[in-house]
Design a protein around this motif. Sequence first.
Motif, PDB file in Angstrom:
ATOM      1  N   ASN A 197      48.736  44.774  54.430  1.00  0.00           N
ATOM      2  CA  ASN A 197      50.191  44.903  54.549  1.00  0.00           C
ATOM      3  C   ASN A 197      50.927  44.035  53.530  1.00  0.00           C
ATOM      4  OD1 ASN A 197      50.152  46.726  56.742  1.00  0.00           O
ATOM      5  ND2 ASN A 197      49.563  44.999  58.057  1.00  0.00           N
ATOM      6  N   THR A 198      50.168  43.213  52.837  1.00  0.00           N
ATOM      7  CA  THR A 198      50.800  42.410  51.797  1.00  0.00           C
ATOM      8  C   THR A 198      50.469  43.030  50.438  1.00  0.00           C
ATOM      9  OG1 THR A 198      48.905  40.936  51.616  1.00  0.00           O
ATOM     10  CG2 THR A 198      50.650  40.309  53.159  1.00  0.00           C
ATOM     11  N   SER A 199      51.163  42.500  49.437  1.00  0.00           N
ATOM     12  CA  SER A 199      51.046  43.140  48.129  1.00  0.00           C
ATOM     13  C   SER A 199      51.227  42.110  47.025  1.00  0.00           C
ATOM     14  CB  SER A 199      52.094  44.257  48.081  1.00  0.00           C
ATOM     15  OG  SER A 199      52.561  44.457  46.801  1.00  0.00           O
ATOM     16  N   PHE A 200      50.987  42.506  45.802  1.00  0.00           N
ATOM     17  CA  PHE A 200      51.214  41.609  44.648  1.00  0.00           C
ATOM     18  C   PHE A 200      51.572  42.468  43.449  1.00  0.00           C
ATOM     19  CE2 PHE A 200      46.676  42.553  45.003  1.00  0.00           C
ATOM     20  CZ  PHE A 200      46.413  43.091  43.750  1.00  0.00           C
ATOM     21  N   ARG A 201      52.002  41.781  42.396  1.00  0.00           N
ATOM     22  CA  ARG A 201      52.455  42.508  41.202  1.00  0.00           C
ATOM     23  C   ARG A 201      51.558  42.230  40.009  1.00  0.00           C
ATOM     24  NH1 ARG A 201      58.174  43.320  42.211  1.00  0.00           N
ATOM     25  NH2 ARG A 201      58.697  42.089  44.044  1.00  0.00           N
ATOM     26  N   SER A 202      51.582  43.175  39.068  1.00  0.00           N
ATOM     27  CA  SER A 202      50.904  42.945  37.792  1.00  0.00           C
ATOM     28  C   SER A 202      51.531  41.724  37.122  1.00  0.00           C
ATOM     29  CB  SER A 202      51.076  44.145  36.856  1.00  0.00           C
ATOM     30  OG  SER A 202      50.514  45.284  37.427  1.00  0.00           O
ATOM     31  N   GLY A 203      50.718  40.961  36.449  1.00  0.00           N
ATOM     32  CA  GLY A 203      51.209  39.755  35.796  1.00  0.00           C
ATOM     33  C   GLY A 203      51.030  38.518  36.645  1.00  0.00           C
ATOM     34  N   SER A 204      50.780  38.690  37.953  1.00  0.00           N
ATOM     35  CA  SER A 204      50.550  37.532  38.823  1.00  0.00           C
ATOM     36  C   SER A 204      49.268  36.817  38.411  1.00  0.00           C
ATOM     37  CB  SER A 204      50.407  37.980  40.276  1.00  0.00           C
ATOM     38  OG  SER A 204      51.581  38.602  40.711  1.00  0.00           O
ATOM     39  N   HIS A 205      49.243  35.534  38.660  1.00  0.00           N
ATOM     40  CA  HIS A 205      48.076  34.747  38.265  1.00  0.00           C
ATOM     41  C   HIS A 205      47.138  34.515  39.447  1.00  0.00           C
ATOM     42  CE1 HIS A 205      48.842  33.581  34.015  1.00  0.00           C
ATOM     43  NE2 HIS A 205      49.932  34.247  34.343  1.00  0.00           N
ATOM     44  N   ILE A 206      45.890  34.276  39.094  1.00  0.00           N
ATOM     45  CA  ILE A 206      44.852  34.061  40.104  1.00  0.00           C
ATOM     46  C   ILE A 206      44.555  32.561  40.165  1.00  0.00           C
ATOM     47  CG2 ILE A 206      42.478  34.602  40.785  1.00  0.00           C
ATOM     48  CD1 ILE A 206      44.244  37.093  40.704  1.00  0.00           C
ATOM     49  N   LEU A 207      44.630  32.019  41.386  1.00  0.00           N
ATOM     50  CA  LEU A 207      44.275  30.614  41.609  1.00  0.00           C
ATOM     51  C   LEU A 207      43.071  30.557  42.526  1.00  0.00           C
ATOM     52  CD1 LEU A 207      47.862  29.305  42.482  1.00  0.00           C
ATOM     53  CD2 LEU A 207      46.660  28.956  40.311  1.00  0.00           C
ATOM     54  N   GLU A 208      42.279  29.492  42.395  1.00  0.00           N
ATOM     55  CA  GLU A 208      41.252  29.281  43.406  1.00  0.00           C
ATOM     56  C   GLU A 208      41.952  29.089  44.746  1.00  0.00           C
ATOM     57  OE1 GLU A 208      38.957  26.063  41.825  1.00  0.00           O
ATOM     58  OE2 GLU A 208      37.583  27.422  40.788  1.00  0.00           O
ATOM     59  N   LYS A 209      41.235  29.425  45.811  1.00  0.00           N
ATOM     60  CA  LYS A 209      41.851  29.555  47.129  1.00  0.00           C
ATOM     61  C   LYS A 209      42.770  28.395  47.514  1.00  0.00           C
ATOM     62  CE  LYS A 209      40.585  30.433  51.938  1.00  0.00           C
ATOM     63  NZ  LYS A 209      39.442  30.398  52.871  1.00  0.00           N
ATOM     64  N   ASN A 210      42.327  27.183  47.303  1.00  0.00           N
ATOM     65  CA  ASN A 210      43.140  26.055  47.756  1.00  0.00           C
ATOM     66  C   ASN A 210      43.743  25.236  46.616  1.00  0.00           C
ATOM     67  OD1 ASN A 210      42.798  26.461  50.594  1.00  0.00           O
ATOM     68  ND2 ASN A 210      40.665  25.806  50.323  1.00  0.00           N
ATOM     69  N   ALA A 211      43.712  25.831  45.445  1.00  0.00           N
ATOM     70  CA  ALA A 211      44.214  25.074  44.288  1.00  0.00           C
ATOM     71  C   ALA A 211      45.736  25.056  44.283  1.00  0.00           C
ATOM     72  CB  ALA A 211      43.693  25.707  42.994  1.00  0.00           C
ATOM     73  N   ALA A 212      46.285  23.964  43.734  1.00  0.00           N
ATOM     74  CA  ALA A 212      47.733  23.874  43.613  1.00  0.00           C
ATOM     75  C   ALA A 212      48.221  24.894  42.583  1.00  0.00           C
ATOM     76  CB  ALA A 212      48.123  22.469  43.176  1.00  0.00           C
ATOM     77  N   ALA A 213      49.434  25.370  42.807  1.00  0.00           N
ATOM     78  CA  ALA A 213      49.997  26.373  41.905  1.00  0.00           C
ATOM     79  C   ALA A 213      50.481  25.696  40.628  1.00  0.00           C
ATOM     80  CB  ALA A 213      51.132  27.100  42.613  1.00  0.00           C
ATOM     81  N   ARG A 214      49.534  25.455  39.751  1.00  0.00           N
ATOM     82  CA  ARG A 214      49.857  24.830  38.467  1.00  0.00           C
ATOM     83  C   ARG A 214      49.078  25.549  37.382  1.00  0.00           C
ATOM     84  NH1 ARG A 214      49.179  19.584  40.900  1.00  0.00           N
ATOM     85  NH2 ARG A 214      47.212  19.395  39.763  1.00  0.00           N
ATOM     86  N   LEU A 215      49.633  25.503  36.186  1.00  0.00           N
ATOM     87  CA  LEU A 215      49.043  26.256  35.086  1.00  0.00           C
ATOM     88  C   LEU A 215      47.607  25.840  34.810  1.00  0.00           C
ATOM     89  CD1 LEU A 215      50.380  28.516  33.619  1.00  0.00           C
ATOM     90  CD2 LEU A 215      50.881  26.962  31.722  1.00  0.00           C
TER      91      LEU A 215
END
Lengths: 987, 92
Positions: A903-921
């Motif tokens: 039921n959830t979704s995402f968009r092209s261009g989104s980045h992949i993070l390791e499961k518990n990694a902080a959202a940083r470049l």
Amino acid sequence: MTSYRLQTGGLIDRQTPVSFTFDGKRMLGFEGDSLASALLANGRQLIGRSFKYHRPRGILTAGSAEPNALMTIGRGGRTEANTRATMQELYQGLEAKSQSRWPSLEFDIGALNTLLSPFLGAGFYYKTFMWPAPLWEKLYEPFIRKAAGLGKATYEADPDTYEKCWAHCDLLIIGSGPTGIAAALTSGRSGARVILVDEHSASGGSLLSETASIGDVSASVFVQQAMDELHSLSNVQILTRTTAFGWYDGNVFGAVERVQKQVALPNVALPVERLWRIVAKKALLASGAEERPLVFGGNDIPGVMMATAMRTYLNRYGVAPGKDVAIFTTNNSGYALANDLEARGIVPVAIIDSRPDGNSAYAGKARVINGAFVSDAHGGKALSSVSIFKSGIAETIKVDALAMSGGFSPVIHLACHRGGKPIWSDEQSAFLAPNGLKGMELAGAVATTVGIAACLEDGANRAAALIEGLGFKTSPASFGTVERDIVSPAAKPVWNIPGIKGKAFVDYQNDVHREDLGIAVQEGYGHVELAKRYTTNGMATDQGKLSNVNAIGLLAQARGVSPAEVGTTTFRPFYTPVSFGALTGAYHGEHFQPVRKSPLHGWAKKNGAIFVETGLWYRSSWFTRDGETTWRESVDREVRNVRVNAGLCDVSMLGKIEICGKDAAEFLNRVYSNAFLKLPVGKARYGLMLREDGMIYDDGTTSRLSEQRFFMTTTTAYAAGVMNHLEFCAQALWPDLDVHIASSTDQWAQMAVAGPKARLILQTVVDEDISNEAFPFLGAKEVSLFGGQLHGRLLRISFSGELAFELAVPASYGESVADALMEAGRNHGIQPYGVEALSVLRIEKGHVTHNEINGTVVPADLGFGKMVSSTKGDFIGKAMVAREGLTSSERPQLVGVIPLDPNTSFRSGSHILEKNAAARLENDQGYVTSSAFSPHLRSTIGLALVKRGSERHDEEVMIWNGIRNEFTPGRLCNPVFVDPENEKLHV
Amino acid sequence: MASLVPCPHCGARPKEEFTIKGAALARPTPDAGTEAWMDYVYLRDNPRGLYEEYWHHTSGCRRWLVVTRDTATHDIEHSRDVALSQLTDIRP
Ligand SMILES: [Zn+2]
């Protein structure tokens, strides 16, 4: 007293009055008037406000260098701002409006800027507005925008048409004054192809303002006779109203012709402007010389005018500048005017000559004050008096008009457009054209020749030499004696005038005055290029035509050096402003770029296609059916139908290339990374094309139709690029291979028929057996259709992952074949599908497009490692594909991605993070290249390029959209979501 | 704005009809080694003066040319058909 029309004289047609308005006020002029001469004839001297200080300004010149008389002409979509009134021909119903004034020309609040002038001096952009920064938005910018301002562009579309064309000639002559006319007669009589251009509405240049006679006739009659002869020569093309604005390599000149700027309602069959590119074997620049203003206080008050301009208004238009006229001159030009004024009954009240000895030849009645200067002109909206400074003694004279002449600058702009630097001449007090120009010569006043007789001779001689050099036989044209020829040799320039009290302007249009240049030098911006930016001198629409040399002279004196040492700023095209319309030509609106329609466009349209522009193509996005309210509903239905029944998709826009010849197989073997040499006849193969750096360039299928004939398909986007690339390989790299290449994209209509029922449907139109046994997966052959009525090419290839075929038929049969297939498939549930469904189908199947082949991936990144042949001796990309870095195990690799919760979704261009990694470049693992909602999986799915992606299937990750701050827990997976065993392809 | 490029097949034509690929370098052999290939793919001289470039007469005869252009003046000294000029060398 103001300017007024004399009872007689001038080259105007007094029988044809012309009505026009200025700021809404109705006025009358005559046929043959310029807007400027008509305004002066109506006593209108105040015609605008200045850019920065909003000072009242009048008409200064009679030509294209005019800095003050800029007006907005016309109405609605034909509104044209910053039109020079001096260049605008008067026409019936012309509407002109003044600019840079608010609320009105007569009462202008912005004139208060004069009180702020201490803050608006040199460098004010850099100093005043630097601090505090937040005031930029709130105060400075609105202030500048309100206060400054040339004309405003209209928001309405321009209703008129423009065109561009080429012309070729032996000799291009720029300027049709005495020099240009003599040159044109000389070269025209030889039979050479000659083009004579002049920016003014009539040929003749300065001769039209002359009181001299040539032979036995007046200068204007001489012009008429010469032009009659030139018009009678079919090898001579005369372009008036045409400004040569640039000199380019290959001896090509740019010119803009104002075809219909002199009429209220243009003839729709003609363009209003025409952009010429003129290829000249030789060019003769006969552009003349521009008179320089003198820099004294109040030199911008309406009523102050260039001496030659005043002479033009008097002689050509029959307009007197005023009753009490003074002349301030450094050379003999002022005396020609004095004589002409006196002849019309206006004896000048004074001639102020900066030279101690003045002009001993002058025999007129005017009082001559030698060794004197006008230090200041006085008045507000009109000139009232001038202060004269002579040996420290000041005298004030009441005047209503003042002519000035500070010497002449040859109009060398075009000669400097190809990089040559102007050279300062002390003797001529002017910058001269660079030496050793290739393909261009200068003649007449631009080459410092003075006087009509000398210019006629110079033009004739130089043209004769040029034309003879091209192999024509000719002799220089000769002319009768010139009477009353005023020869005005160069005089010592006067940069700094003593005794000035008021503001002395150097650049009228940008309101740069004498002290600004002094400040620039004091503050370390004395270099000519820096001074230009610091003071804005020479930066307006007139590009310093009147101001640059004076500015250089003042900078030189302030620095204590010669103008030669100061040098000039760079001359670049355009000589005068060129409208965007002319540069655009016909290429706007629907003609901006061609529309490419597939041969199946009509079929798609009648089936309800919604089109999308991809490049030049119009492609079917999806096909809406009754009851569908969103695009997703249509696309989901089309996708499901392909997987359950069958669909028909237009793939005609894929690039199609025929490759033939004895060495065609060898050629393909070298341009693809995988093997093609042994591709059997009757088979298609998926191929990868690399670049020499090892990255994937394009992909597609190529089929072998016979031993020496191949049929290549490319992606739509790279069709043209691949064709160019193949031609490069065949011609530049391996010219010894016997291979011939032709694009056949437009020759074929191609349709994909995909789905479990595809064969059933196709078999009804294909004569040959296309069963799995007779025509297995990757089969490719020419087939007979409709009982031999038509032949086409059938490929058994699949982008969707279903049982699928692509059928190519000659383009003109495309629509009827598609109709027949739809009819044949009706009972099998066939439906058309568009590129949106195509995209969903290929993402479900894990097929890549240029979303993934993005110029940074090598075959191994996409799981195509085996498609890089290790046995072939050579192919494009072979040497580099295995280099360090391109084989690293850390490289991003193709992987599928799916949300944990469907039921959830995402968009092209989104980045992949390791499961518990902080959202940083620095925690970035890769990104989603393609995504879609899969009706098959009832979830959003995606393809991604992720570090070591192929080893990380089933790993839980976070999908992060940093722009929208969206986080979607997801899982990496096999990129093939549908039929990973490829069973459907082989049924 | 208006340069003309001489095509040995079509004559002088506007530059808009052409596509420029860049330096006309000889392609190394597959085994020429990393350094030669890095040079070929990435490194370019930036001379002031005459420079040989590949130009494609894309909207004309579709032949690839070697155009000798002066980088300072844009003057074109010479152009030749790349394939034909090589073949002449091979089969005089
Ligand atoms: Zn060509």
